[in-house]
Design a protein around this motif. Structure first.
Motif, PDB file in Angstrom:
ATOM      1  N   THR A  80       0.839  -1.199   0.000  1.00 44.13           N
ATOM      2  CA  THR A  80       0.000   0.000   0.000  1.00 44.13           C
ATOM      3  C   THR A  80       0.875   1.250   0.000  1.00 44.13           C
ATOM      4  O   THR A  80       1.781   1.390   0.830  1.00 44.13           O
ATOM      5  N   ALA A  81       0.579   2.149  -0.934  1.00 43.66           N
ATOM      6  CA  ALA A  81       1.316   3.413  -1.029  1.00 43.66           C
ATOM      7  C   ALA A  81       0.808   4.375   0.036  1.00 43.66           C
ATOM      8  O   ALA A  81      -0.369   4.734   0.040  1.00 43.66           O
ATOM      9  N   LEU A  82       1.689   4.790   0.921  1.00 41.89           N
ATOM     10  CA  LEU A  82       1.350   5.796   1.933  1.00 41.89           C
ATOM     11  C   LEU A  82       1.706   7.194   1.437  1.00 41.89           C
ATOM     12  O   LEU A  82       1.078   8.168   1.826  1.00 41.89           O
ATOM     13  N   ALA A  83       2.730   7.264   0.591  1.00 38.51           N
ATOM     14  CA  ALA A  83       3.171   8.549   0.046  1.00 38.51           C
ATOM     15  C   ALA A  83       3.777   8.317  -1.324  1.00 38.51           C
ATOM     16  O   ALA A  83       4.423   7.293  -1.569  1.00 38.51           O
ATOM     17  N   HIS A  84       3.570   9.285  -2.211  1.00 41.32           N
ATOM     18  CA  HIS A  84       4.182   9.249  -3.534  1.00 41.32           C
ATOM     19  C   HIS A  84       4.303  10.695  -4.003  1.00 41.32           C
ATOM     20  O   HIS A  84       3.311  11.323  -4.353  1.00 41.32           O
ATOM     21  N   GLY A  85       5.513  11.202  -3.983  1.00 45.37           N
ATOM     22  CA  GLY A  85       5.760  12.607  -4.274  1.00 45.37           C
ATOM     23  C   GLY A  85       5.409  13.076  -5.664  1.00 45.37           C
ATOM     24  O   GLY A  85       5.321  14.272  -5.897  1.00 45.37           O
ATOM     25  N   GLN A  86       5.209  12.180  -6.614  1.00 39.59           N
ATOM     26  CA  GLN A  86       4.886  12.609  -7.977  1.00 39.59           C
ATOM     27  C   GLN A  86       3.530  12.146  -8.473  1.00 39.59           C
ATOM     28  O   GLN A  86       3.122  12.534  -9.560  1.00 39.59           O
ATOM     29  N   ASN A  87       2.847  11.298  -7.734  1.00 40.67           N
ATOM     30  CA  ASN A  87       1.552  10.822  -8.224  1.00 40.67           C
ATOM     31  C   ASN A  87       0.609  10.567  -7.055  1.00 40.67           C
ATOM     32  O   ASN A  87       0.555   9.461  -6.514  1.00 40.67           O
ATOM     33  N   ALA A  88      -0.139  11.582  -6.699  1.00 40.34           N
ATOM     34  CA  ALA A  88      -1.065  11.494  -5.564  1.00 40.34           C
ATOM     35  C   ALA A  88      -2.131  10.417  -5.772  1.00 40.34           C
ATOM     36  O   ALA A  88      -2.680   9.899  -4.803  1.00 40.34           O
ATOM     37  N   LYS A  89      -2.409  10.047  -7.032  1.00 39.26           N
ATOM     38  CA  LYS A  89      -3.423   9.027  -7.312  1.00 39.26           C
ATOM     39  C   LYS A  89      -3.013   7.649  -6.788  1.00 39.26           C
ATOM     40  O   LYS A  89      -3.851   6.783  -6.607  1.00 39.26           O
ATOM     41  N   LEU A  95      -0.593  -1.467  -4.407  1.00 40.06           N
ATOM     42  CA  LEU A  95       0.012  -1.553  -5.728  1.00 40.06           C
ATOM     43  C   LEU A  95       0.942  -2.756  -5.867  1.00 40.06           C
ATOM     44  O   LEU A  95       1.821  -2.765  -6.726  1.00 40.06           O
ATOM     45  N   ILE A  96       0.735  -3.771  -5.048  1.00 42.42           N
ATOM     46  CA  ILE A  96       1.586  -4.959  -5.061  1.00 42.42           C
ATOM     47  C   ILE A  96       1.633  -5.599  -6.446  1.00 42.42           C
ATOM     48  O   ILE A  96       2.655  -6.161  -6.849  1.00 42.42           O
ATOM     49  N   ASP A  97       0.553  -5.496  -7.217  1.00 40.35           N
ATOM     50  CA  ASP A  97       0.490  -6.111  -8.543  1.00 40.35           C
ATOM     51  C   ASP A  97       0.797  -5.143  -9.681  1.00 40.35           C
ATOM     52  O   ASP A  97       0.632  -5.497 -10.850  1.00 40.35           O
ATOM     53  N   LEU A  98       1.269  -3.946  -9.348  1.00 39.91           N
ATOM     54  CA  LEU A  98       1.647  -2.971 -10.376  1.00 39.91           C
ATOM     55  C   LEU A  98       2.825  -3.521 -11.173  1.00 39.91           C
ATOM     56  O   LEU A  98       3.834  -3.926 -10.600  1.00 39.91           O
ATOM     57  N   LYS A  99       2.669  -3.536 -12.482  1.00 34.42           N
ATOM     58  CA  LYS A  99       3.701  -4.096 -13.349  1.00 34.42           C
ATOM     59  C   LYS A  99       4.355  -2.983 -14.145  1.00 34.42           C
ATOM     60  O   LYS A  99       3.683  -2.082 -14.647  1.00 34.42           O
ATOM     61  N   VAL A 147       7.738   0.111   7.307  1.00 34.26           N
ATOM     62  CA  VAL A 147       7.508   0.677   5.977  1.00 34.26           C
ATOM     63  C   VAL A 147       8.836   0.687   5.206  1.00 34.26           C
ATOM     64  O   VAL A 147       9.901   0.505   5.769  1.00 34.26           O
ATOM     65  N   LEU A 148       8.715   0.938   3.911  1.00 35.09           N
ATOM     66  CA  LEU A 148       9.911   1.156   3.095  1.00 35.09           C
ATOM     67  C   LEU A 148       9.826   2.544   2.497  1.00 35.09           C
ATOM     68  O   LEU A 148       8.732   3.047   2.215  1.00 35.09           O
ATOM     69  N   ILE A 149      10.977   3.153   2.340  1.00 37.02           N
ATOM     70  CA  ILE A 149      11.078   4.480   1.742  1.00 37.02           C
ATOM     71  C   ILE A 149      11.989   4.344   0.537  1.00 37.02           C
ATOM     72  O   ILE A 149      13.024   3.656   0.602  1.00 37.02           O
ATOM     73  N   GLY A 150      11.630   4.995  -0.554  1.00 37.26           N
ATOM     74  CA  GLY A 150      12.451   4.912  -1.764  1.00 37.26           C
ATOM     75  C   GLY A 150      12.524   6.225  -2.512  1.00 37.26           C
ATOM     76  O   GLY A 150      11.631   7.071  -2.396  1.00 37.26           O
ATOM     77  N   VAL A 151      13.602   6.355  -3.272  1.00 43.43           N
ATOM     78  CA  VAL A 151      13.803   7.461  -4.197  1.00 43.43           C
ATOM     79  C   VAL A 151      14.563   6.879  -5.382  1.00 43.43           C
ATOM     80  O   VAL A 151      15.534   6.152  -5.199  1.00 43.43           O
TER      81      VAL A 151
END
Length: 155
Positions: A80-89, A95-99, A147-151
């Motif tokens: 589950t996305a808690l934050a996404h700096g470029q895509n609030a949607k 999004l576990i199945d996002l390819k 959680v995990l944080i990424g850039v």
């Protein structure tokens, strides 16, 4: 002949100045070192301010966690996305199945975060929100509690 030379030199100077101005207008691409530093800064912010305040800061389009093509994202280990700096949607969605091409990047991020080291890099193709082109991207992931944080950086 002297006049022709002057015109050619003026044209060359104008072309050089135009190229320099266009290079300055182009967004600077983030580096791997900047991505790692931003993840570490985001982790420190999360630890100091708590989850709710961190999520708000990471999602703030004018905030300190978005710089050019670098932006922080944060996921739970279920995808589950808690934050996404470029895509609030993406925020709030699993999004576990996002390819992306032939890979599932969120699954890979979770594997990295759950590994003994809890940190690592993953490469894949992803749309660049600035250029709008599909580009090679390398993303640095770090576990922070549950959680995990990424850039990521674009090549």
């Amino acid at each position: 002949m002297k006049s022709l030379f002057k015109h050619l030199m003026c044209a060359l100077l104008a072309l050089t100045l135009a190229c320099a101005a266009s290079a300055q207008d182009a967004p600077k691409r983030g580096t791997a070192d900047e991505a790692v530093a931003m993840v570490k800064k985001a982790g420190a912010y999360l630890n100091e301010n708590g989850r709710d305040k961190a999520i708000a800061a990471f999602n703030d389009p004018k905030g300190e966690f978005i710089k050019g093509d670098l932006y922080v994202f944060m996921f739970t280990f279920d995808g589950t996305a808690l934050a996404h700096g470029q895509n609030a949607k993406m925020v709030g969605k699993n999004l576990i199945d996002l390819k992306a091409g032939e890979v599932f990047p969120i699954r890979e991020f979770i594997k990295i975060a759950k590994s003994p080291a809890g940190t690592g890099w993953f490469g894949y193709k992803w749309p660049n929100s600035i250029t709008k082109a599909m580009e090679e991207k390398n993303t640095y992931i770090e576990r922070n509690g549950d959680v995990l944080i990424g850039v990521g950086t674009y090549k």
